[in-house]
Design a protein around this motif. Structure first.
Motif, PDB file in Angstrom:
ATOM      1  N   ARG A  19       0.851  -1.188   0.000  1.00  8.84           N
ATOM      2  CA  ARG A  19       0.000   0.000   0.000  1.00  8.84           C
ATOM      3  C   ARG A  19       0.890   1.242   0.000  1.00  8.84           C
ATOM      4  N   TYR A 102      -7.487  -0.617   0.561  1.00 10.85           N
ATOM      5  CA  TYR A 102      -7.014  -1.126  -0.733  1.00 10.85           C
ATOM      6  C   TYR A 102      -5.557  -1.561  -0.640  1.00 10.85           C
ATOM      7  N   ALA A 104      -2.364  -4.053  -2.822  1.00  9.30           N
ATOM      8  CA  ALA A 104      -1.944  -4.592  -4.116  1.00  9.30           C
ATOM      9  C   ALA A 104      -0.908  -5.681  -3.909  1.00  9.30           C
ATOM     10  N   ALA A 110       0.716  -0.933  -6.436  1.00  6.51           N
ATOM     11  CA  ALA A 110       0.223   0.063  -5.486  1.00  6.51           C
ATOM     12  C   ALA A 110       0.557   1.470  -5.970  1.00  6.51           C
ATOM     13  N   GLU A 113      -1.716   2.467  -8.953  1.00  2.09           N
ATOM     14  CA  GLU A 113      -3.066   2.832  -8.530  1.00  2.09           C
ATOM     15  C   GLU A 113      -3.083   4.236  -7.933  1.00  2.09           C
ATOM     16  N   ARG A 184     -11.208  -9.597  -4.071  1.00  2.37           N
ATOM     17  CA  ARG A 184      -9.955  -9.674  -4.828  1.00  2.37           C
ATOM     18  C   ARG A 184     -10.278  -9.385  -6.286  1.00  2.37           C
ATOM     19  N   SER A 187      -6.048  -5.374 -10.957  1.00  2.00           N
ATOM     20  CA  SER A 187      -5.671  -3.961 -10.940  1.00  2.00           C
ATOM     21  C   SER A 187      -6.079  -3.323 -12.262  1.00  2.00           C
ATOM     22  N   CYS A 195      -5.287  -6.723  -6.946  1.00  2.00           N
ATOM     23  CA  CYS A 195      -5.588  -5.868  -5.805  1.00  2.00           C
ATOM     24  C   CYS A 195      -6.643  -6.519  -4.920  1.00  2.00           C
ATOM     25  N   TRP A 196      -6.736  -6.001  -3.716  1.00  2.00           N
ATOM     26  CA  TRP A 196      -7.784  -6.394  -2.782  1.00  2.00           C
ATOM     27  C   TRP A 196      -8.438  -5.147  -2.227  1.00  2.00           C
TER      28      TRP A 196
END
Length: 232
Positions: A19, A102, A104, A110, A113, A184, A187, A195-196
């Protein structure tokens, strides 16, 4: 249309994820100073008598059950903050009424994003020319058990729209209402990235700061540089 009931549910698995957070937002010390809900409630009540800024620091505690906050883990404040300091503009899986953590599968994902969303924000800031912004890199560990697996959904589905979040927000709201822990998904900003979106922090076991990064803005994000690596 993708629904909660159309997605597979993932089994237990220990996940390492990443993150990036803006360094202007410091960790919330009170979350890291206690090891249980009872200790938190006692300390919060005591500090509230003498610290008028405490409510701003801790955020909107009513947005998350105290039992969901993983007190006692390394970096508890990083795990809890997205749920008490909610972006009112929303995000991919939230309309702004609730928080999502969020993460990754790599720091590159990360960064990709965050870079996209920061650039969209900075573009709308009048008279912003050259600037440097510093971010903290975080490594998190959590249990994936109970997460919905949207990797099974085609990248052309509306939940993966790069600009329109109506479909993904409907999924996020439905998942939250159904007690789902996380989603899940692919991306959208990093090809091949995963990503989650965690809808609760209760399955997080640690969040550790690892490095600092800077983004250079000059009418566009012209570079992202790793500044340091935290030792110990």
């Amino acid at each position: 249309m993708v629904t909660v009931h159309s997605l597979p549910v993932l089994p237990a698995a220990s996940i390492r994820a990443y993150r990036l957070v803006n360094s202007k937002f410091p960790p919330i010390a009170i979350f890291d100073d206690v090891a249980s809900v009872d200790e938190f409630e006692q300390l919060y009540a005591l500090q509230a008598l003498t610290n008028p800024r405490l409510a701003n620091q801790a955020g909107r505690l009513e947005l998350i059950p105290s039992a969901d906050i993983p007190f006692g883990i390394p970096g508890c404040s990083y795990a809890a903050a997205p749920f008490t300091h909610v972006n009112p503009d929303g995000s991919r899986f939230s309309d702004g009424a609730f928080g999502v953590l969020y993460l990754a599968d790599s720091m590159d994902a990360a960064i990709a994003e965050v870079r996209y969303h920061q650039q969209a924000y900075w573009t709308n800031v009048p008279a912003l020319r050259y600037e440097r912004f510093v971010f903290r890199g975080l490594t998190a560990r959590f249990d994936e058990e109970g997460a919905l697996d949207a990797l099974t959904v085609q990248r052309t589905d509306p939940i993966y729209s790069p600009t329109e979040y109506n479909a993904s927000r409907l999924l996020g709201r439905s998942a939250l209402s159904s007690g789902v822990n996380a989603i899940r998904y692919h991306s959208v900003r990093q090809a091949g990235g995963i990503c989650w979106g965690l809808l609760t922090p209760r399955q997080v076991s640690s969040v550790v700061q690892t490095a600092h990064y800077e983004m250079i803005w000059n009418g566009d994000v012209i570079g992202v540089h790793k500044l340091s690596t935290r030792v110990g």
